[in-house]
Design an enzyme around this catalytic site. Structure first.
Site, mmCIF file in Angstrom:
data_model
loop_
_atom_site.group_PDB
_atom_site.id
_atom_site.type_symbol
_atom_site.label_atom_id
_atom_site.label_comp_id
_atom_site.label_asym_id
_atom_site.label_seq_id
_atom_site.Cartn_x
_atom_site.Cartn_y
_atom_site.Cartn_z
ATOM 1 N N CYS A 193 -15.468 14.945 0.317
ATOM 2 C CA CYS A 193 -14.709 15.856 -0.317
ATOM 3 C C CYS A 193 -15.147 15.767 -2.023
ATOM 4 O O CYS A 193 -15.765 15.903 -2.544
ATOM 5 C CB CYS A 193 -13.258 16.084 -0.075
ATOM 6 N N GLU A 199 -13.314 13.277 9.116
ATOM 7 C CA GLU A 199 -12.143 12.557 9.810
ATOM 8 C C GLU A 199 -11.251 13.800 10.457
ATOM 9 O O GLU A 199 -10.728 13.641 11.224
ATOM 10 C CB GLU A 199 -11.251 12.003 8.717
ATOM 11 N N HIS A 219 -14.509 17.377 5.645
ATOM 12 C CA HIS A 219 -13.847 16.169 6.262
ATOM 13 C C HIS A 219 -14.182 15.809 7.680
ATOM 14 O O HIS A 219 -13.769 16.427 8.737
ATOM 15 C CB HIS A 219 -12.496 16.761 6.215
#
Length: 367
Positions: A249, A335, A333
Protein backbone atom coordinates in the site's frame (compact mmCIF):
# COMPACT_ATOMS: atom_id res chain seq x y z
CA UNK A 1 -33.18 5.59 16.42
CA UNK A 2 -35.07 6.71 19.51
CA UNK A 3 -34.09 9.97 21.25
CA UNK A 4 -31.11 10.50 18.95
CA UNK A 5 -29.87 14.00 18.22
CA UNK A 6 -29.78 15.54 14.77
CA UNK A 7 -26.41 16.20 13.10
CA UNK A 8 -25.33 17.29 9.62
CA UNK A 9 -22.80 16.04 7.11
CA UNK A 10 -21.53 19.02 5.08
CA UNK A 11 -19.34 18.61 1.99
CA UNK A 12 -16.99 21.22 0.55
CA UNK A 13 -19.24 21.65 -2.49
CA UNK A 14 -22.02 22.89 -0.21
CA UNK A 15 -23.99 19.64 -0.03
CA UNK A 16 -25.73 19.27 3.36
CA UNK A 17 -27.21 16.00 4.57
CA UNK A 18 -29.11 15.68 7.82
CA UNK A 19 -29.02 12.53 9.90
CA UNK A 20 -29.11 11.09 13.40
CA UNK A 21 -26.16 11.01 15.75
CA UNK A 22 -24.70 7.81 17.13
CA UNK A 23 -21.35 7.34 18.76
CA UNK A 24 -19.93 10.59 20.12
CA UNK A 25 -22.07 13.71 19.79
CA UNK A 26 -19.29 15.94 18.51
CA UNK A 27 -18.13 17.81 15.41
CA UNK A 28 -15.21 16.76 13.23
CA UNK A 29 -13.67 17.59 9.85
CA UNK A 30 -11.79 15.37 7.41
CA UNK A 31 -11.72 13.86 3.93
CA UNK A 32 -14.97 12.08 3.01
CA UNK A 33 -14.32 8.72 1.34
CA UNK A 34 -16.39 5.60 0.77
CA UNK A 35 -15.81 1.88 1.15
CA UNK A 36 -17.88 -0.84 -0.52
CA UNK A 37 -16.82 -3.59 1.93
CA UNK A 38 -19.82 -5.54 3.20
CA UNK A 39 -18.24 -6.73 6.46
CA UNK A 40 -15.19 -6.01 8.58
CA UNK A 41 -15.92 -2.63 10.17
CA UNK A 42 -13.93 -3.50 13.36
CA UNK A 43 -10.88 -4.05 11.13
CA UNK A 44 -11.53 -1.05 8.89
CA UNK A 45 -12.12 1.43 11.69
CA UNK A 46 -8.85 0.43 13.39
CA UNK A 47 -6.82 0.54 10.16
CA UNK A 48 -4.35 3.47 10.51
CA UNK A 49 -4.66 4.10 6.75
CA UNK A 50 -8.06 5.68 7.46
CA UNK A 51 -6.57 8.37 9.73
CA UNK A 52 -8.13 11.77 9.09
CA UNK A 53 -10.97 10.39 6.98
CA UNK A 54 -14.74 10.47 7.40
CA UNK A 55 -15.67 6.99 6.21
CA UNK A 56 -18.90 6.28 4.33
CA UNK A 57 -19.92 2.62 4.44
CA UNK A 58 -22.06 1.70 1.45
CA UNK A 59 -23.45 -1.51 2.96
CA UNK A 60 -26.96 -0.53 4.11
CA UNK A 61 -26.98 -2.10 7.61
CA UNK A 62 -24.07 -1.43 9.96
CA UNK A 63 -23.58 -2.37 13.60
CA UNK A 64 -25.69 -5.53 13.61
CA UNK A 65 -22.84 -7.76 14.84
CA UNK A 66 -21.45 -5.30 17.38
CA UNK A 67 -17.77 -5.12 18.29
CA UNK A 68 -15.73 -8.07 19.64
CA UNK A 69 -13.74 -8.00 22.84
CA UNK A 70 -9.98 -7.61 22.82
CA UNK A 71 -7.78 -10.70 22.65
CA UNK A 72 -3.99 -10.56 22.39
CA UNK A 73 -1.45 -12.63 20.46
CA UNK A 74 2.28 -11.89 20.91
CA UNK A 75 1.30 -8.56 22.57
CA UNK A 76 -0.79 -7.49 19.55
CA UNK A 77 -4.51 -7.78 18.93
CA UNK A 78 -5.90 -10.95 17.38
CA UNK A 79 -8.86 -9.00 15.99
CA UNK A 80 -8.24 -5.29 15.53
CA UNK A 81 -5.72 -3.71 13.15
CA UNK A 82 -4.29 -1.31 15.74
CA UNK A 83 -4.90 -0.30 19.34
CA UNK A 84 -7.55 2.36 18.60
CA UNK A 85 -10.08 3.69 16.08
CA UNK A 86 -8.40 5.86 13.43
CA UNK A 87 -11.26 7.22 11.34
CA UNK A 88 -12.35 10.81 11.99
CA UNK A 89 -16.06 10.01 11.60
CA UNK A 90 -18.47 7.37 10.33
CA UNK A 91 -21.42 7.71 7.92
CA UNK A 92 -23.99 4.92 7.49
CA UNK A 93 -27.45 4.39 6.10
CA UNK A 94 -29.01 2.31 8.87
CA UNK A 95 -27.35 1.89 12.26
CA UNK A 96 -28.48 -1.24 14.05
CA UNK A 97 -28.87 -0.37 17.73
CA UNK A 98 -29.46 -4.04 18.58
CA UNK A 99 -26.44 -6.23 17.90
CA UNK A 100 -26.11 -9.98 18.07
CA UNK A 101 -22.96 -12.06 17.66
CA UNK A 102 -21.24 -14.75 19.69
CA UNK A 103 -18.11 -12.69 20.34
CA UNK A 104 -19.69 -9.22 20.60
CA UNK A 105 -18.62 -7.32 23.72
CA UNK A 106 -20.20 -3.93 22.98
CA UNK A 107 -22.16 -1.97 20.40
CA UNK A 108 -20.57 -0.03 17.56
CA UNK A 109 -22.03 3.20 18.98
CA UNK A 110 -20.53 2.62 22.43
CA UNK A 111 -17.17 1.79 20.84
CA UNK A 112 -17.18 5.06 18.89
CA UNK A 113 -18.01 6.97 22.09
CA UNK A 114 -14.93 5.50 23.80
CA UNK A 115 -12.71 7.25 21.25
CA UNK A 116 -14.89 10.37 20.83
CA UNK A 117 -15.65 9.48 17.19
CA UNK A 118 -18.96 10.83 15.80
CA UNK A 119 -21.26 8.78 13.62
CA UNK A 120 -24.19 9.89 11.48
CA UNK A 121 -26.97 7.50 10.42
CA UNK A 122 -30.06 7.88 8.26
CA UNK A 123 -27.96 9.04 5.30
CA UNK A 124 -28.72 8.00 1.73
CA UNK A 125 -25.26 6.51 1.28
CA UNK A 126 -26.05 5.41 -2.29
CA UNK A 127 -26.70 9.02 -3.25
CA UNK A 128 -23.66 10.21 -1.32
CA UNK A 129 -21.41 7.61 -2.97
CA UNK A 130 -22.60 8.70 -6.41
CA UNK A 131 -21.59 12.28 -5.53
CA UNK A 132 -18.14 11.12 -4.40
CA UNK A 133 -17.69 9.01 -7.55
CA UNK A 134 -18.62 11.89 -9.84
CA UNK A 135 -16.73 14.66 -8.05
CA UNK A 136 -14.09 12.63 -6.25
CA UNK A 137 -13.21 12.39 -2.57
CA UNK A 138 -14.06 15.70 -0.91
CA UNK A 139 -13.39 17.52 2.30
CA UNK A 140 -16.30 17.47 4.67
CA UNK A 141 -17.42 17.66 8.27
CA UNK A 142 -19.92 16.17 10.67
CA UNK A 143 -21.46 19.05 12.59
CA UNK A 144 -23.17 18.59 15.97
CA UNK A 145 -23.67 21.65 18.18
CA UNK A 146 -20.50 23.58 17.30
CA UNK A 147 -19.30 24.15 13.76
CA UNK A 148 -15.72 23.34 12.73
CA UNK A 149 -13.72 24.49 9.69
CA UNK A 150 -12.97 22.15 6.83
CA UNK A 151 -9.55 20.53 7.02
CA UNK A 152 -7.53 18.53 4.48
CA UNK A 153 -5.77 15.72 6.39
CA UNK A 154 -3.47 15.08 3.41
CA UNK A 155 -1.66 18.32 4.30
CA UNK A 156 -0.66 16.74 7.62
CA UNK A 157 2.07 14.18 8.19
CA UNK A 158 -0.44 11.49 9.15
CA UNK A 159 2.23 8.80 9.08
CA UNK A 160 4.11 10.52 11.90
CA UNK A 161 0.86 10.52 13.91
CA UNK A 162 0.16 6.79 13.58
CA UNK A 163 3.64 5.24 13.48
CA UNK A 164 5.08 3.37 16.46
CA UNK A 165 6.91 5.71 18.86
CA UNK A 166 9.91 3.41 19.24
CA UNK A 167 11.50 0.12 18.22
CA UNK A 168 9.51 -3.02 19.06
CA UNK A 169 10.44 -6.72 18.68
CA UNK A 170 8.22 -9.71 17.92
CA UNK A 171 8.95 -13.40 17.49
CA UNK A 172 12.22 -15.32 17.48
CA UNK A 173 12.34 -16.94 14.04
CA UNK A 174 15.41 -17.50 11.88
CA UNK A 175 14.63 -14.72 9.38
CA UNK A 176 15.21 -11.21 10.71
CA UNK A 177 12.86 -8.69 9.07
CA UNK A 178 12.79 -4.93 9.65
CA UNK A 179 9.25 -3.56 9.42
CA UNK A 180 9.13 0.19 8.74
CA UNK A 181 5.92 1.22 10.50
CA UNK A 182 4.10 3.91 8.53
CA UNK A 183 0.78 2.87 10.07
CA UNK A 184 1.00 -0.89 9.87
CA UNK A 185 -1.99 -3.19 10.27
CA UNK A 186 -1.49 -5.82 12.96
CA UNK A 187 -2.44 -8.63 10.60
CA UNK A 188 0.78 -7.89 8.72
CA UNK A 189 2.64 -8.69 11.94
CA UNK A 190 0.54 -11.83 12.43
CA UNK A 191 1.34 -12.99 8.89
CA UNK A 192 5.06 -12.60 9.50
CA UNK A 193 4.99 -14.36 12.88
CA UNK A 194 3.40 -17.37 11.18
CA UNK A 195 6.45 -17.59 8.88
CA UNK A 196 9.40 -18.19 11.24
CA UNK A 197 10.35 -14.52 11.49
CA UNK A 198 11.98 -12.27 14.05
CA UNK A 199 10.34 -8.93 13.40
CA UNK A 200 11.92 -5.58 14.26
CA UNK A 201 9.27 -2.84 14.03
CA UNK A 202 10.79 0.63 13.65
CA UNK A 203 9.24 4.13 13.42
CA UNK A 204 8.59 5.67 10.00
CA UNK A 205 11.70 7.91 10.11
CA UNK A 206 14.08 5.43 11.77
CA UNK A 207 17.53 4.90 10.20
CA UNK A 208 17.78 1.11 10.05
CA UNK A 209 20.93 1.06 7.91
CA UNK A 210 23.09 -0.06 10.85
CA UNK A 211 20.75 -2.89 11.88
CA UNK A 212 21.52 -6.52 11.08
CA UNK A 213 18.55 -7.82 9.07
CA UNK A 214 17.71 -10.22 6.26
CA UNK A 215 14.81 -8.38 4.62
CA UNK A 216 13.08 -5.02 4.69
CA UNK A 217 9.31 -4.51 4.79
CA UNK A 218 7.46 -1.21 4.17
CA UNK A 219 4.01 -1.01 5.71
CA UNK A 220 0.74 0.57 4.71
CA UNK A 221 -0.25 3.95 6.12
CA UNK A 222 -2.35 7.08 5.62
CA UNK A 223 -2.03 10.23 3.57
CA UNK A 224 0.28 11.53 0.88
CA UNK A 225 3.48 9.44 0.54
CA UNK A 226 5.46 12.56 -0.35
CA UNK A 227 5.13 13.69 3.28
CA UNK A 228 7.51 10.86 4.27
CA UNK A 229 10.82 12.47 3.29
CA UNK A 230 12.86 10.62 5.91
CA UNK A 231 11.39 7.23 4.96
CA UNK A 232 12.15 7.81 1.28
CA UNK A 233 15.72 8.89 2.06
CA UNK A 234 16.47 5.75 4.08
CA UNK A 235 14.80 3.58 1.44
CA UNK A 236 16.92 5.09 -1.33
CA UNK A 237 19.98 3.89 0.57
CA UNK A 238 18.48 0.40 0.99
CA UNK A 239 17.75 0.19 -2.75
CA UNK A 240 21.46 0.51 -3.43
CA UNK A 241 21.94 -2.87 -1.77
CA UNK A 242 20.44 -6.23 -2.69
CA UNK A 243 18.59 -7.38 0.43
CA UNK A 244 14.95 -8.27 -0.40
CA UNK A 245 12.41 -5.46 0.05
CA UNK A 246 8.62 -5.84 0.12
CA UNK A 247 6.14 -2.96 0.35
CA UNK A 248 2.37 -2.88 0.85
CA UNK A 249 0.00 0.00 0.00
CA UNK A 250 1.77 3.21 1.13
CA UNK A 251 4.91 1.08 1.13
CA UNK A 252 4.45 0.54 -2.60
CA UNK A 253 4.16 4.28 -3.20
CA UNK A 254 7.25 4.94 -1.09
CA UNK A 255 9.18 2.37 -3.10
CA UNK A 256 8.12 4.08 -6.32
CA UNK A 257 9.23 7.48 -5.04
CA UNK A 258 12.55 6.15 -3.70
CA UNK A 259 13.20 4.47 -7.06
CA UNK A 260 12.86 7.84 -8.80
CA UNK A 261 9.22 7.68 -9.90
CA UNK A 262 6.23 9.83 -9.02
CA UNK A 263 2.83 9.32 -7.36
CA UNK A 264 -0.56 10.92 -7.90
CA UNK A 265 -3.86 11.23 -6.04
CA UNK A 266 -6.66 8.99 -7.23
CA UNK A 267 -10.04 10.59 -7.87
CA UNK A 268 -11.84 8.66 -5.14
CA UNK A 269 -9.35 5.98 -4.16
CA UNK A 270 -9.74 2.23 -3.81
CA UNK A 271 -11.43 1.17 -0.56
CA UNK A 272 -13.14 -2.21 -0.62
CA UNK A 273 -12.67 -5.97 -0.32
CA UNK A 274 -13.42 -6.72 -3.95
CA UNK A 275 -10.89 -4.90 -6.14
CA UNK A 276 -9.76 -7.03 -9.13
CA UNK A 277 -6.07 -6.93 -10.06
CA UNK A 278 -4.13 -8.69 -12.81
CA UNK A 279 -0.59 -9.98 -12.60
CA UNK A 280 1.24 -8.06 -15.34
CA UNK A 281 2.04 -10.06 -18.44
CA UNK A 282 -0.47 -12.81 -17.60
CA UNK A 283 -4.22 -13.44 -17.56
CA UNK A 284 -4.08 -14.36 -13.86
CA UNK A 285 -6.31 -12.14 -11.73
CA UNK A 286 -7.05 -11.84 -8.02
CA UNK A 287 -9.74 -10.25 -5.87
CA UNK A 288 -8.08 -8.02 -3.29
CA UNK A 289 -8.65 -5.87 -0.22
CA UNK A 290 -7.61 -2.24 -0.66
CA UNK A 291 -7.51 1.08 1.17
CA UNK A 292 -5.56 3.93 -0.45
CA UNK A 293 -5.99 7.30 -2.11
CA UNK A 294 -2.68 7.58 -4.01
CA UNK A 295 -0.93 5.44 -6.63
CA UNK A 296 2.42 5.12 -8.43
CA UNK A 297 2.65 6.65 -11.91
CA UNK A 298 4.40 3.82 -13.76
CA UNK A 299 5.26 6.07 -16.70
CA UNK A 300 7.72 7.89 -14.43
CA UNK A 301 9.58 4.80 -13.20
CA UNK A 302 13.21 4.28 -14.28
CA UNK A 303 13.89 1.62 -16.92
CA UNK A 304 14.96 -1.02 -14.39
CA UNK A 305 11.49 -0.99 -12.77
CA UNK A 306 8.15 -2.25 -14.08
CA UNK A 307 4.51 -2.74 -13.09
CA UNK A 308 3.80 -5.94 -11.17
CA UNK A 309 -0.01 -5.75 -10.84
CA UNK A 310 -2.66 -3.69 -12.63
CA UNK A 311 -6.09 -2.63 -11.36
CA UNK A 312 -8.70 -4.07 -13.73
CA UNK A 313 -11.25 -1.35 -12.95
CA UNK A 314 -9.21 1.72 -13.86
CA UNK A 315 -5.85 0.45 -15.14
CA UNK A 316 -3.82 2.04 -12.33
CA UNK A 317 -0.69 0.53 -10.83
CA UNK A 318 -1.26 -2.09 -8.13
CA UNK A 319 2.38 -2.93 -7.48
CA UNK A 320 5.88 -2.60 -8.91
CA UNK A 321 9.05 -4.67 -9.05
CA UNK A 322 12.71 -4.28 -9.90
CA UNK A 323 13.75 -6.24 -12.99
CA UNK A 324 16.90 -7.75 -11.46
CA UNK A 325 16.87 -7.20 -7.70
CA UNK A 326 14.46 -8.78 -5.13
CA UNK A 327 12.41 -5.59 -4.64
CA UNK A 328 8.64 -5.70 -5.14
CA UNK A 329 5.43 -4.20 -3.81
CA UNK A 330 1.65 -4.45 -3.89
CA UNK A 331 -0.79 -1.56 -3.71
CA UNK A 332 -3.42 -3.93 -2.31
CA UNK A 333 -3.39 -5.76 1.04
CA UNK A 334 -2.23 -9.40 0.87
CA UNK A 335 -2.83 -9.74 4.63
CA UNK A 336 -6.49 -8.83 3.96
CA UNK A 337 -8.09 -8.14 7.33
CA UNK A 338 -10.87 -8.02 6.62
CA UNK A 339 -11.17 -9.23 3.11
CA UNK A 340 -10.24 -12.05 0.71
CA UNK A 341 -6.99 -13.84 1.45
CA UNK A 342 -6.29 -14.77 -2.18
CA UNK A 343 -2.91 -13.02 -2.25
CA UNK A 344 -1.39 -13.90 1.14
CA UNK A 345 1.15 -15.95 -0.82
CA UNK A 346 3.02 -12.67 -1.38
CA UNK A 347 4.42 -13.05 2.15
CA UNK A 348 5.67 -16.52 1.19
CA UNK A 349 7.28 -15.07 -1.95
CA UNK A 350 9.06 -12.48 0.19
CA UNK A 351 10.34 -15.07 2.67
CA UNK A 352 11.55 -17.25 -0.22
CA UNK A 353 13.43 -14.24 -1.58
CA UNK A 354 14.99 -13.75 1.85
CA UNK A 355 16.02 -17.42 2.02
CA UNK A 356 17.53 -17.27 -1.47
CA UNK A 357 19.48 -14.12 -0.65
CA UNK A 358 20.82 -15.62 2.58
CA UNK A 359 21.85 -18.80 0.77
CA UNK A 360 23.62 -16.82 -1.97
CA UNK A 361 25.39 -14.71 0.64
CA UNK A 362 26.52 -17.82 2.52
CA UNK A 363 27.78 -19.38 -0.71
CA UNK A 364 29.84 -16.29 -1.50
CA UNK A 365 31.42 -16.40 1.97
CA UNK A 366 32.40 -20.05 1.47
CA UNK A 367 33.99 -19.50 -1.90
Amino acid sequence: MENSKTVKLILEDGTEIQGQSFGAYSSVAGEVVFSTAMTGYPENLTDPSFAGQILVLTYPIVGNYGVPGEDLYESISKIFESDKIHIAGLVVNYYSEEHSHWNAAKSLGDWLKEYNIPGIAGVDTRMLTKILREKGAMLGKIVAEEDVPLHDPNLDNLVAQVSAPGVEHYGSGQHKIVLVDCGTKTNIIRCFLERDVELIRVPWDYDYSQLDYDGLFLSNGPGDPKMCDATIKHLQHALQQDKPIFGICLGSQLMGLAAGGDTFKLKYGHRSHNQPVRLAGTQRSYITSQNHGFAVDTDTLPAEWEMLFENLNDGTCEGIKHKTKPFFSTQFHPEAAGGPQDTEFMFDDFIEAVKKHKATKASCLIF
